[in-house]
Scaffold this motif. Structure first.
Motif, PDB file in Angstrom:
ATOM      1  N   GLY A 131       0.767  -1.246   0.000  1.00  0.00           N
ATOM      2  CA  GLY A 131       0.000   0.000   0.000  1.00  0.00           C
ATOM      3  C   GLY A 131       0.787   1.280   0.000  1.00  0.00           C
ATOM      4  N   GLN A 132       2.082   1.242  -0.325  1.00  0.00           N
ATOM      5  CA  GLN A 132       2.894   2.455  -0.221  1.00  0.00           C
ATOM      6  C   GLN A 132       3.369   2.969  -1.571  1.00  0.00           C
ATOM      7  N   ARG A 133       3.601   4.290  -1.612  1.00  0.00           N
ATOM      8  CA  ARG A 133       4.194   4.903  -2.790  1.00  0.00           C
ATOM      9  C   ARG A 133       5.694   4.656  -2.846  1.00  0.00           C
ATOM     10  N   PHE A 134       6.317   4.748  -1.677  1.00  0.00           N
ATOM     11  CA  PHE A 134       7.784   4.683  -1.651  1.00  0.00           C
ATOM     12  C   PHE A 134       8.233   4.153  -0.315  1.00  0.00           C
ATOM     13  N   GLU A 135       9.177   3.215  -0.367  1.00  0.00           N
ATOM     14  CA  GLU A 135       9.869   2.782   0.849  1.00  0.00           C
ATOM     15  C   GLU A 135      11.286   2.446   0.455  1.00  0.00           C
ATOM     16  N   ALA A 136      12.231   2.969   1.192  1.00  0.00           N
ATOM     17  CA  ALA A 136      13.633   2.939   0.793  1.00  0.00           C
ATOM     18  C   ALA A 136      14.139   1.551   0.448  1.00  0.00           C
ATOM     19  N   GLY A 137      14.676   1.427  -0.766  1.00  0.00           N
ATOM     20  CA  GLY A 137      15.430   0.246  -1.133  1.00  0.00           C
ATOM     21  C   GLY A 137      14.629  -1.016  -1.367  1.00  0.00           C
ATOM     22  N   MET A 138      13.310  -0.909  -1.533  1.00  0.00           N
ATOM     23  CA  MET A 138      12.540  -2.126  -1.720  1.00  0.00           C
ATOM     24  C   MET A 138      11.857  -2.139  -3.080  1.00  0.00           C
ATOM     25  N   GLU A 139      11.401  -3.317  -3.475  1.00  0.00           N
ATOM     26  CA  GLU A 139      10.656  -3.444  -4.719  1.00  0.00           C
ATOM     27  C   GLU A 139       9.250  -2.877  -4.526  1.00  0.00           C
ATOM     28  N   LYS A 140       8.725  -2.306  -5.598  1.00  0.00           N
ATOM     29  CA  LYS A 140       7.348  -1.835  -5.559  1.00  0.00           C
ATOM     30  C   LYS A 140       6.406  -3.045  -5.578  1.00  0.00           C
ATOM     31  N   VAL A 141       5.343  -2.971  -4.780  1.00  0.00           N
ATOM     32  CA  VAL A 141       4.358  -4.045  -4.761  1.00  0.00           C
ATOM     33  C   VAL A 141       2.976  -3.442  -5.006  1.00  0.00           C
ATOM     34  N   GLY A 142       2.164  -4.157  -5.745  1.00  0.00           N
ATOM     35  CA  GLY A 142       0.854  -3.629  -6.083  1.00  0.00           C
ATOM     36  C   GLY A 142      -0.238  -4.154  -5.188  1.00  0.00           C
ATOM     37  N   VAL A 143       0.060  -4.371  -3.937  1.00  0.00           N
ATOM     38  CA  VAL A 143      -0.880  -4.977  -2.995  1.00  0.00           C
ATOM     39  C   VAL A 143      -1.442  -3.898  -2.079  1.00  0.00           C
ATOM     40  N   VAL A 144      -2.687  -4.048  -1.688  1.00  0.00           N
ATOM     41  CA  VAL A 144      -3.279  -3.147  -0.706  1.00  0.00           C
ATOM     42  C   VAL A 144      -3.945  -3.973   0.389  1.00  0.00           C
ATOM     43  N   VAL A 145      -4.142  -3.351   1.539  1.00  0.00           N
ATOM     44  CA  VAL A 145      -4.959  -3.942   2.595  1.00  0.00           C
ATOM     45  C   VAL A 145      -6.389  -3.506   2.321  1.00  0.00           C
ATOM     46  N   HIS A 146      -7.299  -4.456   2.166  1.00  0.00           N
ATOM     47  CA  HIS A 146      -8.657  -4.133   1.755  1.00  0.00           C
ATOM     48  C   HIS A 146      -9.521  -3.677   2.930  1.00  0.00           C
ATOM     49  N   LYS A 147     -10.564  -2.932   2.587  1.00  0.00           N
ATOM     50  CA  LYS A 147     -11.438  -2.344   3.601  1.00  0.00           C
ATOM     51  C   LYS A 147     -12.041  -3.414   4.511  1.00  0.00           C
ATOM     52  N   GLU A 148     -12.359  -4.590   3.957  1.00  0.00           N
ATOM     53  CA  GLU A 148     -12.962  -5.659   4.765  1.00  0.00           C
ATOM     54  C   GLU A 148     -12.010  -6.132   5.855  1.00  0.00           C
ATOM     55  N   ASP A 149     -10.709  -6.203   5.532  1.00  0.00           N
ATOM     56  CA  ASP A 149      -9.715  -6.629   6.520  1.00  0.00           C
ATOM     57  C   ASP A 149      -9.545  -5.585   7.615  1.00  0.00           C
TER      58      ASP A 149
END
Length: 490
Positions: free
Chosen positions: A415-433
């Protein structure tokens, strides 16, 4: 708090330029000043607003203790390729900016060395992310204490996971080896060091190396919170450590609690009045710290999860929202949750809020400052870890302390735009969770049991910093050892 006579000890503090690092280190400076130690706190001109008000108020209201001296140095933003005024890690939005930021931090060595030569303190407290300060201190024969902005549990777990190297193994799940508790994790929740940018890896390796060679470690924690891991860190890993926490408890009045850190984006009375109209333990406090930069999609899922939970909440949002998010939140969402949800854009008086009787839980990214401040207020947690040591802290909250519930985040960097030194991931935490986690904590017997345990830890936390408590005694032992060391040198 009683003062002791520490033989005119002088200690220099040099934090990493980020709110979550500067604020607790300033609290440690206040604590040592209460014990009669002369303290000097280094900051840059651009970061001064984070600490100046608190230092000035401390000095004006604690005349029986030595004043905290604030020394400001120039941060070389432009020289390191950063925008002018970019002096804090919370402003960073790309990997290249982070690399340049650390380049600028390393360029502070010359003014730092000049200060050491001028002041010749008896010890320096510097952040884990300032490894070069060890060489500076060693050149002057000054012991360097490393400040860790996390728990002992997380430090021990990270140490074991690094050696286990789960990403080199086929299994997706694993138990962190050789810890006092069985800690189950997924390798997708652990930063893959083999895919870390080499420039960032170099910084991390230098920090680890200087940590091992330093005089010892100072932790913002207390023995009763994690006794198995304090003992493990000291006796199994063989590290010297002192426990001064919870350091936030040195802020024991409304002014200090409401002005700790940046200028609040809401008047404290407006915030407290809103809470006064809510039932005890009914409000969820939602805050993801100063470093998290969510995608628009993730922000929407959080908002909808909070809305569908039907629980009253206070949500602290970073000021740096993109235009589409700002419009959506202001024009649509706030109308729908009016009266039930209070949105604060910018800095919030977190300690005041958490300690209000209306607060019944906290939705957090599992940053250690927020976690420990919630523990200190007797507030259980909904854990939504993002990166760094957050996933370890989640396990500590849920499996060891049993004062929280996770929302089921399985991927580092979700769920992030940027985090140092990591691969981008297209995952989010869903509203139901998010809704499920909130309701588990805020409604029913399971959440009430977590609140009961959290309130017990609140009592232990306050006892730790009182005269005769474990942290109070550890501060005394540290001062005694440093005084003895000074006497031997003389």
């Amino acid at each position: 708090m009683e003062s002791k006579t520490p033989q005119n000890l002088r200690v220099l503090f040099f934090p990493y330029m980020a709110p979550g690092h500067m604020i607790p280190m300033l609290d440690i400076a206040k604590l040592l000043s209460h014990f009669g130690v002369q303290t000097t706190f280094i900051s840059t001109f651009g970061n001064a607003p984070l600490v100046e008000t608190s230092i000035n108020h401390f000095n004006s209201t604690n005349s029986s203790n030595p004043s905290i001296k604030l020394v400001l140095i120039q941060f070389p933003s432009a020289e390191a390729g950063l925008p002018v005024g970019c002096e804090n890690a919370s402003y960073l939005t790309s990997l290249d900016m982070l690399v340049n930021f650390h380049k600028a931090v390393a360029m502070l060595r010359q003014p730092f060395d000049q200060l050491l030569e001028q002041l010749l303190p008896d010890a320096i407290f510097s952040d884990y992310f300032l490894p070069w300060t060890l060489d500076s201190a060693s050149n002057f024969g000054i012991p360097r204490l490393v400040f860790y902005g996390t728990s002992t549990f997380a430090v021990c777990a990270m140490h074991k996971v690094d050696h286990y190297d789960p990403h080199s193994r086929p299994e997706e799940s694993f138990i962190v080896p050789d810890l006092p508790h069985p800690i189950h994790m997924l390798k997708s929740q652990v930063h893959n060091l083999s895919k870390t940018d080499p420039r960032i890896m170099k910084i991390m390796l230098a920090a680890d190396e200087s940590d091992e060679k330093s005089y010892g470690t100072v932790m913002n924690s207390f023995y009763e919170l994690e006794p198995d891991y304090v003992d493990y860190y000291r006796n199994v890993l063989g590290r010297r450590a002192w426990y001064f926490g919870p350091v936030s408890l040195c802020n024991d009045n409304i002014f200090d609690m409401s002005t700790r850190g940046d200028k609040p984006a809401i008047d404290k009375d407006e915030c407290l009045n809103w809470l006064d109209n809510k039932k005890p333990s009914s409000v969820l406090y939602v805050c993801f710290g100063s470093m998290i930069k969510f995608t628009s999609t993730q922000l929407h899922e959080i908002a909808l999860g909070l809305e569908s939970s039907q629980q009253p909440f206070i949500w602290v949002l970073k000021k740096e929202l993109f235009e589409d998010e700002r419009e959506w939140l202001m024009e649509e969402y706030e109308k729908r949750v009016e009266g039930r949800g209070l949105i604060i854009r910018g800095w919030a008086p977190q300690m005041l809020i958490l300690n209000h009787e209306a607060i019944g839980g906290c939705l957090t990214h599992c940053g250690w400052n927020s976690t420990l401040e919630a523990v200190t207020a007797g507030v259980p947690l909904v854990a939504m870890p993002m990166f760094a040591e957050h996933f370890y802290t989640e396990r500590f909250i849920v499996d060891v302390l049993k004062i929280g519930v996770g929302v089921g985040v399985k991927q580092y960097g979700t769920g992030q735009r940027f985090e140092a030194g990591m691969e981008k991931v297209g995952v989010v935490v869903h509203k139901e969770d998010i809704e499920r986690g909130v309701l588990t904590l805020m409604v029913g017997t399971e959440g009430e049991e977590m609140r009961r345990r959290a309130r017990e830890l609140k009592v232990s936390a306050k006892m730790a910093v009182e005269k005769g408590g474990s942290s109070y005694l550890d501060i005394g032992k540290f001062i005694e050892e440093l005084s003895q060391k000074k006497t031997e040198v003389i």
